[in-house]
Design an enzyme around this catalytic site. Structure first.
Site, mmCIF file in Angstrom:
data_model
loop_
_atom_site.group_PDB
_atom_site.id
_atom_site.type_symbol
_atom_site.label_atom_id
_atom_site.label_comp_id
_atom_site.label_asym_id
_atom_site.label_seq_id
_atom_site.Cartn_x
_atom_site.Cartn_y
_atom_site.Cartn_z
ATOM 1 N N ASP A 19 29.366 9.774 7.944
ATOM 2 C CA ASP A 19 30.430 10.409 7.148
ATOM 3 C C ASP A 19 29.950 11.753 6.600
ATOM 4 O O ASP A 19 30.576 12.780 6.794
ATOM 5 C CB ASP A 19 30.842 9.489 5.984
ATOM 6 N N GLU A 278 28.936 8.341 15.456
ATOM 7 C CA GLU A 278 29.793 9.457 15.865
ATOM 8 C C GLU A 278 29.008 10.767 16.012
ATOM 9 O O GLU A 278 29.030 11.417 17.059
ATOM 10 C CB GLU A 278 30.917 9.632 14.829
HETATM 11 O O1 TRH Z 1 24.743 6.902 10.638
HETATM 12 P P1 TRH Z 1 25.765 6.521 11.623
HETATM 13 O O2 TRH Z 1 25.746 5.137 12.064
HETATM 14 O O3 TRH Z 1 27.178 6.855 11.041
HETATM 15 C C1 TRH Z 1 28.285 5.997 11.235
HETATM 16 C C2 TRH Z 1 29.312 6.604 12.125
HETATM 17 O O4 TRH Z 1 29.648 7.909 11.785
HETATM 18 C C3 TRH Z 1 30.550 5.763 12.116
HETATM 19 O O5 TRH Z 1 31.565 6.363 12.877
HETATM 20 C C4 TRH Z 1 31.004 5.575 10.697
HETATM 21 O O6 TRH Z 1 32.109 4.769 10.666
HETATM 22 C C5 TRH Z 1 29.897 4.952 9.906
HETATM 23 O O7 TRH Z 1 28.766 5.779 9.937
HETATM 24 C C6 TRH Z 1 30.292 4.741 8.477
HETATM 25 O O8 TRH Z 1 25.613 7.422 12.943
HETATM 26 P P2 TRH Z 1 25.981 8.956 13.194
HETATM 27 O O9 TRH Z 1 27.442 9.186 13.147
HETATM 28 O O10 TRH Z 1 25.302 9.308 14.443
HETATM 29 O O11 TRH Z 1 25.305 9.762 12.018
HETATM 30 C C7 TRH Z 1 23.910 9.895 11.917
HETATM 31 C C8 TRH Z 1 23.578 11.242 11.309
HETATM 32 O O12 TRH Z 1 22.196 11.276 10.980
HETATM 33 C C9 TRH Z 1 23.807 12.408 12.276
HETATM 34 O O13 TRH Z 1 24.331 13.513 11.552
HETATM 35 C C10 TRH Z 1 22.413 12.757 12.761
HETATM 36 C C11 TRH Z 1 21.601 12.436 11.538
HETATM 37 N N1 TRH Z 1 20.174 12.200 11.753
HETATM 38 C C12 TRH Z 1 19.265 13.076 11.168
HETATM 39 O O14 TRH Z 1 19.662 14.054 10.534
HETATM 40 N N2 TRH Z 1 17.936 12.841 11.323
HETATM 41 C C13 TRH Z 1 17.452 11.794 12.024
HETATM 42 O O15 TRH Z 1 16.199 11.630 12.146
HETATM 43 C C14 TRH Z 1 18.393 10.908 12.631
HETATM 44 C C15 TRH Z 1 17.902 9.740 13.441
HETATM 45 C C16 TRH Z 1 19.733 11.129 12.465
#
Ligand code: TRH
Length: 383
Positions: A19, A278
């Site tokens: 989010d 996402e």
């Molecule tokens: O964290 P998520 O599982 O987020 C989820 C989804 O958005 C889902 O649709 C929503 O309903 C739920 O949350 C509540 O996975 P997502 O979307 O990939 O977000 C991870 C974020 O973390 C992304 O912006 C990349 C970031 N990230 C870093 O900045 N550093 C890291 O080392 C890693 C592994 C990720």
């Protein structure tokens, strides 16, 4: 570049990082590329600080990367003047007093509900649909991210692909990336895999399949519950970021959770990316490398239709053997079972999948990005 448009983005952190990950990207882009004056209201700053270390989780008000970041407290100040553009992310409910103030403005704000991404066919038809407020003289529009020209598009910074290409072309850029994370650069003959996912009973099976393969694999597993679970497979409870565990062909690297911009570098430095949710899922597509998507699980298995919709779209034009192997691995990883046989089936198709990932990225990159589509949508409606 500065224009007169003021924008409020409201983000409620439900769980995980997606989010705030999406909202932060959108906020920065609207400010940097469209000249908006952006206020980002966030109800939980601790997750935000992990993505962006410049954020002070205790500060109610701060300016970072040209964005005015406000802590969105339960007692939301009634005196806040609504902006020209109001983005409600993922149907988080706006404070009642703020909605009332929107209705009281002589020129009503453009009010947009930013939805979750889906590749399903209905998205194009529902994108930009208007929903009049039941009592107040306000109209909310649904803004659906998506993969086609009639959707809201995908977030992509203007310089992203140029930054990616520069990083990939420069071996000297990759070396400091690995060293900062606490590791040597991977050996030249290794397949580099980044792994970010939800808890998954198939993790042990996947790691065994990596270890049993002929080719050396360096797997960078991001810090989180999956990393802790991996420790059990190695009889090494609680591996710490920076630690490295070895079994057979597999070198497992416990990756620290890196800032959002550096996460892109991890995707670019890898030959294959396991991603989730996402935002990491979209970034893996911009990385133009083969990907395995673990979708955010929903009640009643509603996520399977979304997974299949994207899978079908992504596999269009892909050689049947590669499409079948990739589909098998995606389904097994999301089911949490069967990756032991699905992984070796994918290995011979990796070169074909790499070429396909580049072609897929090029098709998406030919379309306008989400922030530009949103800015155009708002420009057409601002009085
Ligand atoms: O964290 P998520 O599982 O987020 C989820 C989804 O958005 C889902 O649709 C929503 O309903 C739920 O949350 C509540 O996975 P997502 O979307 O990939 O977000 C991870 C974020 O973390 C992304 O912006 C990349 C970031 N990230 C870093 O900045 N550093 C890291 O080392 C890693 C592994 C990720």
């Amino acid at each position: 570049m500065r224009c007169d448009i003021r924008c409020d983005i409201f983000c409620a952190v439900v769980d995980n990082f997606g989010d705030i990950g999406v909202c932060w990207r959108l906020a920065r882009q609207l400010a940097a590329e469209h000249g908006y004056a952006v206020r980002l209201w966030v109800d939980e700053l601790a997750s935000f600080a992990r993505l962006c270390p410049q954020i002070d989780p205790a500060a109610p008000l701060q300016n970072v990367a040209g964005v005015d970041v406000r802590r969105w407290d339960r007692a939301f100040a009634a005196g806040v003047t609504p902006a020209d553009v109001v983005v409600e992310a993922f149907a988080c409910e706006l404070p009642e007093c703020y909605v009332a103030a929107m209705a009281a403005r002589p020129s009503r704000p453009v009010w947009v509900n930013l939805e979750y991404l889906s590749a399903e066919a209905w998205v194009d038809g529902c994108h930009a649909m208007a929903s009049p407020h039941p009592r107040l003289p306000l109209v909310k529009h649904f803004f659906f991210p998506g993969f086609g020209p009639d959707s809201g598009g995908l977030l992509r910074e203007r310089n992203l692909l140029a930054r990616r290409d520069a990083f990939i072309a420069d071996a000297h850029a990759r070396e400091p990336f690995w060293r900062r994370a606490g590791f040597e650069p991977p050996p030249a003959d290794a397949l580099v895999v980044s792994l970010f996912g939800y808890r998954n009973p198939a993790l042990g099976e996947l790691l065994r399949a990596f270890a049993d393969g002929d080719r050396p694999i360096v797997c960078a597993l991001s810090d989180g519950p999956l990393l802790r679970a991996a420790g059990a497979s190695f009889d090494h409870p609680d591996p710490r970021p920076g630690e490295q565990l070895t079994r057979g062909s597999l070198q497992l690297r416990a990756m620290p959770f890196v800032a959002q911009d550096r996460y892109d570098e991890l995707l670019w430095a890898s030959d294959l990316n396991f991603v989730r949710g996402e935002d990491s899922f979209v970034r893996a597509q911009w990385a133009a490398r083969p990907l395995v998507w673990q979708i955010y699980p929903q009640a009643g298995d509603a996520h399977w239709a979304k997974l299949e919709a994207f899978r079908a779209r992504y596999c269009e034009g892909l050689a049947p053997a590669a499409a079948q192997a990739l589909s098998g691995l995606w389904r097994a990883w999301n089911r949490g079972d069967g990756v032991g046989s699905a992984w070796p089936a994918v290995v011979p198709s990796l070169p074909v999948l790499a070429a396909h990932a580049e072609a897929w990225c090029a098709v998406l990159a030919a379309q306008a990005d989400l922030a530009s589509r949103l800015a155009e949508f708002c420009a057409n409606r601002l009085q």
